[in-house]
Design a protein around this motif. Structure first.
Motif, mmCIF file in Angstrom:
data_model
loop_
_atom_site.group_PDB
_atom_site.id
_atom_site.type_symbol
_atom_site.label_atom_id
_atom_site.label_comp_id
_atom_site.label_asym_id
_atom_site.label_seq_id
_atom_site.Cartn_x
_atom_site.Cartn_y
_atom_site.Cartn_z
ATOM 1 N N TYR A 71 0.859 -1.180 0.000
ATOM 2 C CA TYR A 71 0.000 0.000 0.000
ATOM 3 C C TYR A 71 0.894 1.228 0.000
ATOM 4 C CZ TYR A 71 -3.613 -3.310 1.501
ATOM 5 O OH TYR A 71 -4.482 -4.369 1.571
ATOM 6 N N ARG A 72 0.468 2.267 -0.713
ATOM 7 C CA ARG A 72 1.279 3.495 -0.812
ATOM 8 C C ARG A 72 0.446 4.708 -0.402
ATOM 9 N NH1 ARG A 72 3.566 4.592 -6.535
ATOM 10 N NH2 ARG A 72 5.125 3.034 -5.897
ATOM 11 N N CYS A 73 1.018 5.501 0.509
ATOM 12 C CA CYS A 73 0.344 6.720 0.957
ATOM 13 C C CYS A 73 0.243 7.707 -0.203
ATOM 14 C CB CYS A 73 1.107 7.346 2.127
ATOM 15 S SG CYS A 73 0.461 8.949 2.651
ATOM 16 N N GLY A 128 3.853 9.098 -0.163
ATOM 17 C CA GLY A 128 4.484 8.003 -0.892
ATOM 18 C C GLY A 128 5.029 6.894 -0.031
ATOM 19 N N PHE A 129 4.805 6.943 1.280
ATOM 20 C CA PHE A 129 5.292 5.891 2.179
ATOM 21 C C PHE A 129 4.624 4.567 1.827
ATOM 22 C CE2 PHE A 129 5.498 3.379 6.016
ATOM 23 C CZ PHE A 129 6.765 3.644 6.524
ATOM 24 N N GLU A 130 5.426 3.508 1.664
ATOM 25 C CA GLU A 130 4.907 2.197 1.283
ATOM 26 C C GLU A 130 5.009 1.218 2.436
ATOM 27 O OE1 GLU A 130 6.719 0.745 -2.240
ATOM 28 O OE2 GLU A 130 6.098 2.438 -3.481
ATOM 29 N N PRO A 186 2.313 6.199 8.824
ATOM 30 C CA PRO A 186 3.464 6.347 9.722
ATOM 31 C C PRO A 186 4.461 7.398 9.247
ATOM 32 C CG PRO A 186 3.082 4.036 9.131
ATOM 33 C CD PRO A 186 2.251 4.868 8.207
ATOM 34 N N GLY A 187 4.397 7.738 7.952
ATOM 35 C CA GLY A 187 5.354 8.701 7.419
ATOM 36 C C GLY A 187 4.949 10.143 7.661
ATOM 37 N N CYS A 188 3.742 10.521 7.197
ATOM 38 C CA CYS A 188 3.297 11.920 7.293
ATOM 39 C C CYS A 188 2.236 12.134 8.353
ATOM 40 C CB CYS A 188 2.791 12.409 5.937
ATOM 41 S SG CYS A 188 1.296 11.558 5.356
#
Length: 385
Positions: free
Chosen positions: A352-354, A358-360, A369-371
Motif C-alpha cells: 500500500y502506498r500513501c 508516498g510511504f509504502e 506512519p510517514g506523514c
C-alpha cells in the motif's frame, strides 16, 4: 598688542570639551544607525529560519533601507530572491551592487558570481555565459568553469564544453576524462545525424583517447560498423568491450549475437558469451547466449539455472517461450522455479502506498506512519491500481 597666553590656556580645555561632546553625539547617532540595521537583519534571519520567506524579504528590504551601503544585506536579499524564484529582482539587487564604485574587489567578484547564477537560474544562458566568463582569473574561476560546463551541456554546445573540461583538468580540479569522452560521443552522434561520417569517426577516436577504458565509445563504434554491414569488425570492437567493461556488455549483447550470426561466427561468440555469463550473469547476456544455442535442452537448463540463482520475470518469460516453441511440457521443478520468480517480482507490488507522502508498507494503515495523515492510504495495493 601683546598676545595673552592666559586666554590660550583657557581656550584649550574649552575646545577639548566641545570636541568631546561633538564626538559623543556622533557616536550615539552612529550607534543608533548601527543598531537599527542589525535588528532588521536578525529579524529577517529569524523569519527565514522559520520558513516565512515573504516576511523575511520585507525585513531585509527594511535593513537595506536603513543601511544602503552594507553589501552583505544586499547579498542576503539577492540570494533570497533567487531561492524564491524571483530572478528579475535578484538580478536588479546584484546589478545595483556591481554599479557601486566603492565596492571592494572581493565583493565585486562575489556580486558578479551571484549575478551569473541569477542569469543561469532565469534561463538567460547567453548573459550567464558572459557573466561567468568575466570571473576568469578570480577566486570564483573554478566555480565559474564548472557552471559553464553545465551550461554548455544543457545547451548541447559540445565543443566549448570539451574545452572547459580540459581547462578544469589542467587546473587540477579533478579528472574529467570520462566526462570528456561522453562529450566527444555526443559530437559523434550529431555528426552521424548530419551524415558526416568522417567527423563522427574522428570524434569517437578522440573519445577513446580521452578515456581508453570508457564503454560508450566502444559501444558506438561497434553500432556504427553494424549499420555499415561490417559485422566482423564490430565483433572485434565489442570483444574489447567484453574484456575492459564486462558489466556494460549487456547493453549490446543481443547486437553481438546478431552480428555473430551475420558473419558466421556464432560458435565462437557462443563460447565467449558463456564465459562472460559466468563472470557477469545477467538476463541480457543469457538471452543473447540462448539465441546462439542450438540445443533446446541446454537453453532450458540455462534459464532454470538463472531463475534459481536470481529469480526474474524476464528469465521466466524465456522459459515459457521455450515451452511454446518446443511443445515440451514443463517439469514440476521448472514450474516451481516459475512460481518463485513470479512471487519475487510481485512482492514489491503487494504494498500500500500513501497518496500524500508516498510511504509504502505491506500493511494497511489508517494513519500514515510517514506523514501522520489520516485516510491517506488508498485501500488497493499497488498491483491493483
Amino acid at each position: 598688542m601683546e598676545f595673552d597666553f592666559y586666554w590660550l590656556l583657557l581656550a584649550l580645555p574649552v575646545a577639548f570639551l566641545l570636541g568631546w561632546i561633538a564626538s559623543r553625539l556622533d557616536l550615539r547617532q552612529l550607534k543608533r544607525e548601527d543598531q537599527a540595521s542589525p535588528q532588521a537583519y536578525f529579524k529577517g534571519l529569524n523569519l527565514l529560519l522559520n520558513e516565512q520567506q515573504d516576511k523575511a524579504i520585507d525585513a531585509f528590504i527594511e535593513a537595506v533601507q536603513h543601511d544602503p551601503d552594507t553589501s552583505d544585506l544586499h547579498f542576503a536579499l539577492g540570494n533570497l530572491f533567487r531561492r524564491r524564484g524571483e530572478y528579475e529582482r535578484a538580478i536588479r539587487v546584484h546589478q545595483h551592487l556591481l554599479a557601486r564604485a566603492d565596492l571592494k574587489r572581493e565583493e565585486r567578484e562575489r556580486a558578479q558570481h551571484a549575478l551569473a547564477q541569477d542569469f543561469m537560474k532565469a534561463g538567460l544562458f547567453d548573459r550567464a555565459e558572459e557573466a561567468f566568463k568575466a570571473l576568469e582569473g578570480t577566486a570564483f574561476s573554478t566555480d565559474a568553469r564548472l557552471a559553464l560546463l553545465s551550461l554548455y551541456e544543457r545547451s548541447r554546445n559540445w565543443h566549448p564544453a570539451i574545452e572547459v573540461a580540459r581547462q578544469l583538468e589542467a587546473a587540477g580540479t579533478g579528472s574529467f576524462t570520462q566526462r570528456t569522452a561522453h562529450l566527444w560521443c555526443e559530437v559523434a552522434h550529431e555528426a552521424d545525424a548530419r551524415g558526416r561520417s568522417e567527423d563522427a569517426e574522428l570524434a569517437l577516436q578522440r573519445a577513446r583517447e580521452s578515456a581508453p577504458q570508457a564503454a560508450r565509445p566502444l559501444v558506438m563504434q561497434g553500432q556504427r560498423l553494424v549499420r555499415q554491414g561490417r559485422h566482423a569488425e564490430a565483433l572485434k570492437i565489442w570483444d574489447d568491450l567484453m574484456v575492459m567493461q564486462p558489466q556494460a556488455f549487456s547493453l549490446i549483447a543481443s547486437d553481438y549475437a546478431r552480428s555473430a550470426q551475420a558473419c558466421g561466427e556464432a560458435g565462437n561468440a557462443l563460447a565467449k558469451l558463456q564465459n562472460l555469463y559466468l563472470q557477469v550473469p545477467s538476463v541480457d547476456i543469457l538471452t543473447a547466449l540462448n539465441s546462439l544455442q542450438p540445443d533446446a535442452d541446454a537453453r532450458r537448463q540455462a534459464l532454470m539455472s538463472h531463475i534459481s540463482q536470481a529469480p526474474s520475470l524476464s528469465a521466466a518469460q524465456g522459459l515459457i517461450r521455450e515451452r511454446l516453441a518446443t511443445h515440451v511440457p514443463l517439469e514440476e521443478a521448472e514450474i516451481e522455479r516459475l512460481q518463485q520468480a513470479l512471487a519475487t517480482a510481485a512482492k514489491p507490488l503487494q504494498r500500500y502506498r500513501c497518496a500524500a507522502c508516498g510511504f509504502e508498507s505491506q500493511h494497511y494503515f489508517w494513519q500514515c506512519p510517514g506523514c501522520q495523515g489520516w485516510d491517506t492510504y488508498p485501500p488497493r495495493r499497488l498491483e491493483d491500481q
